[in-house]
Write an enzyme that holds these catalytic residues in place. Structure first.
Site, PDB file in Angstrom:
ATOM      1  N   LYS A  34       0.814  -1.169  -0.141  1.00 45.01           N
ATOM      2  CA  LYS A  34      -0.131   0.247   0.527  1.00 45.01           C
ATOM      3  C   LYS A  34       0.901   1.177   0.029  1.00 45.01           C
ATOM      4  O   LYS A  34       0.564   1.978  -0.902  1.00 45.01           O
ATOM      5  CB  LYS A  34      -1.204  -0.297   1.482  1.00 45.01           C
ATOM      6  CG  LYS A  34      -2.157  -1.493   1.232  1.00 45.01           C
ATOM      7  CD  LYS A  34      -3.445  -0.878   2.263  1.00 45.01           C
ATOM      8  CE  LYS A  34      -2.552  -0.727   4.197  1.00 45.01           C
ATOM      9  NZ  LYS A  34      -1.931  -1.818   4.075  1.00 45.01           N
ATOM     10  N   ARG A  43     -10.655   3.187   9.457  1.00 43.00           N
ATOM     11  CA  ARG A  43     -10.374   1.504  10.079  1.00 43.00           C
ATOM     12  C   ARG A  43     -11.253   0.502  10.854  1.00 43.00           C
ATOM     13  O   ARG A  43     -11.394  -0.667  10.671  1.00 43.00           O
ATOM     14  CB  ARG A  43      -9.027   1.768  11.216  1.00 43.00           C
ATOM     15  CG  ARG A  43      -7.626   1.934  10.623  1.00 43.00           C
ATOM     16  CD  ARG A  43      -6.672   1.743  11.383  1.00 43.00           C
ATOM     17  NE  ARG A  43      -5.485   2.410  10.778  1.00 43.00           N
ATOM     18  CZ  ARG A  43      -4.183   1.423  10.650  1.00 43.00           C
ATOM     19  NH1 ARG A  43      -4.728   0.350  10.460  1.00 43.00           N
ATOM     20  NH2 ARG A  43      -3.145   1.723   9.991  1.00 43.00           N
ATOM     21  N   ARG A  68      11.499  -8.604   4.288  1.00 47.47           N
ATOM     22  CA  ARG A  68      11.277  -7.455   4.559  1.00 47.47           C
ATOM     23  C   ARG A  68      12.406  -7.015   5.916  1.00 47.47           C
ATOM     24  O   ARG A  68      13.378  -6.192   6.247  1.00 47.47           O
ATOM     25  CB  ARG A  68      10.130  -6.245   5.066  1.00 47.47           C
ATOM     26  CG  ARG A  68      10.435  -5.233   5.392  1.00 47.47           C
ATOM     27  CD  ARG A  68       9.290  -3.999   5.106  1.00 47.47           C
ATOM     28  NE  ARG A  68       8.537  -4.070   5.640  1.00 47.47           N
ATOM     29  CZ  ARG A  68       7.285  -3.609   5.848  1.00 47.47           C
ATOM     30  NH1 ARG A  68       6.776  -3.296   4.499  1.00 47.47           N
ATOM     31  NH2 ARG A  68       5.882  -3.719   7.115  1.00 47.47           N
ATOM     32  N   ARG A  82      13.776  -5.941  11.389  1.00 49.63           N
ATOM     33  CA  ARG A  82      12.294  -5.723  12.282  1.00 49.63           C
ATOM     34  C   ARG A  82      12.274  -6.567  13.167  1.00 49.63           C
ATOM     35  O   ARG A  82      11.910  -7.821  12.339  1.00 49.63           O
ATOM     36  CB  ARG A  82      11.477  -5.403  11.810  1.00 49.63           C
ATOM     37  CG  ARG A  82      11.743  -4.054  10.506  1.00 49.63           C
ATOM     38  CD  ARG A  82      10.193  -3.991   9.942  1.00 49.63           C
ATOM     39  NE  ARG A  82      10.398  -2.744   9.464  1.00 49.63           N
ATOM     40  CZ  ARG A  82       8.954  -2.297   9.298  1.00 49.63           C
ATOM     41  NH1 ARG A  82       8.115  -2.419   8.900  1.00 49.63           N
ATOM     42  NH2 ARG A  82       9.703  -0.844   8.283  1.00 49.63           N
ATOM     43  N   ARG A  97      -1.255  -9.957  12.417  1.00 55.31           N
ATOM     44  CA  ARG A  97      -2.166  -8.809  12.271  1.00 55.31           C
ATOM     45  C   ARG A  97      -2.533  -9.013  10.981  1.00 55.31           C
ATOM     46  O   ARG A  97      -3.054  -8.240  10.607  1.00 55.31           O
ATOM     47  CB  ARG A  97      -0.298  -7.464  11.539  1.00 55.31           C
ATOM     48  CG  ARG A  97       0.567  -7.032  12.775  1.00 55.31           C
ATOM     49  CD  ARG A  97       1.577  -6.978  12.367  1.00 55.31           C
ATOM     50  NE  ARG A  97       1.338  -5.823  11.179  1.00 55.31           N
ATOM     51  CZ  ARG A  97       2.585  -5.523  10.451  1.00 55.31           C
ATOM     52  NH1 ARG A  97       4.152  -6.136  10.515  1.00 55.31           N
ATOM     53  NH2 ARG A  97       2.910  -4.448   9.388  1.00 55.31           N
TER      54      ARG A  97
END
Length: 194
Positions: A15, A90, A129, A135, A146
């Protein structure tokens, strides 16, 4: 051409990357709620100070504050001819709030773009990623959670917008330029083009 649009899609669907490309092609600002929060907090605005008081306690910022920040941002000069909202709405309540904000100025959304992605591809993409960007908190378990939260809380908005005849869904898996071209073609079919 003016375009007022909302961008939906699960984490890892691309996105953010596509929002910047779409906004540039359409000549409208890409507005991320995360950026709005950071700008208000950094600028020590009244809303930013209020939001920070919740964030500092580890609490969610209430809809009333988020809605006010979004209303303020889409009311700025650069958004007069349109905008691409990423991360808002949301919830169903925020869908109605956004409609009311726009209606008060005699406006409405032109399109809602949903970037879809196979969850296994998204998990692999986000794990890659996480490794590349160090991360450590983006574990497979966290990523899958998530995606579950998105499916439970935000995915239902796609059905609301589909019922309103505003939803355009595009597969977000593929080469970057290929996905952008797919999106621009779908938007043009929905009456939104540069």
């Amino acid at each position: 051409m003016s375009a007022r649009m909302v961008l939906l899609g699960p984490p890892g669907a691309g996105k953010g990357t596509q929002a910047a490309r779409i906004a540039e092609r359409l000549g409208i600002p890409a507005i991320s709620t995360g950026d709005i929060f950071r700008a208000n907090v950094a600028g020590a605005t009244e809303l930013g100070t209020l939001a920070k008081s919740y964030m500092d306690k580890g609490e969610y910022v209430p809809d009333s504050v988020t809605n006010a920040m979004v209303k303020d941002r889409i009311g700025q000069d650069d958004a007069a001819q349109g905008f691409l909202l990423d991360g808002y709405p949301r919830t169903e309540a925020q869908v109605h709030e956004l409609e009311d904000m726009l209606a008060s100025d005699g406006l409405a959304l032109d399109v809602v773009l949903e970037i879809t992605a196979d969850s296994e591809v998204v998990v692999a993409r986000l794990l890659k990623r996480a490794t590349e960007q160090n991360r450590a908190d983006d574990t497979e378990e966290v990523i899958r959670r998530r995606l579950e939260v998105y499916a439970e809380q935000t995915q239902p908005l796609a059905a609301i917008y589909a019922d309103k005849g505003l939803l355009v869904s595009v597969d977000g898996i593929g080469a970057l330029d290929e996905v952008t071209d797919r999106i621009m073609t779908a938007l043009a079919k929905a009456g939104v083009s540069a």
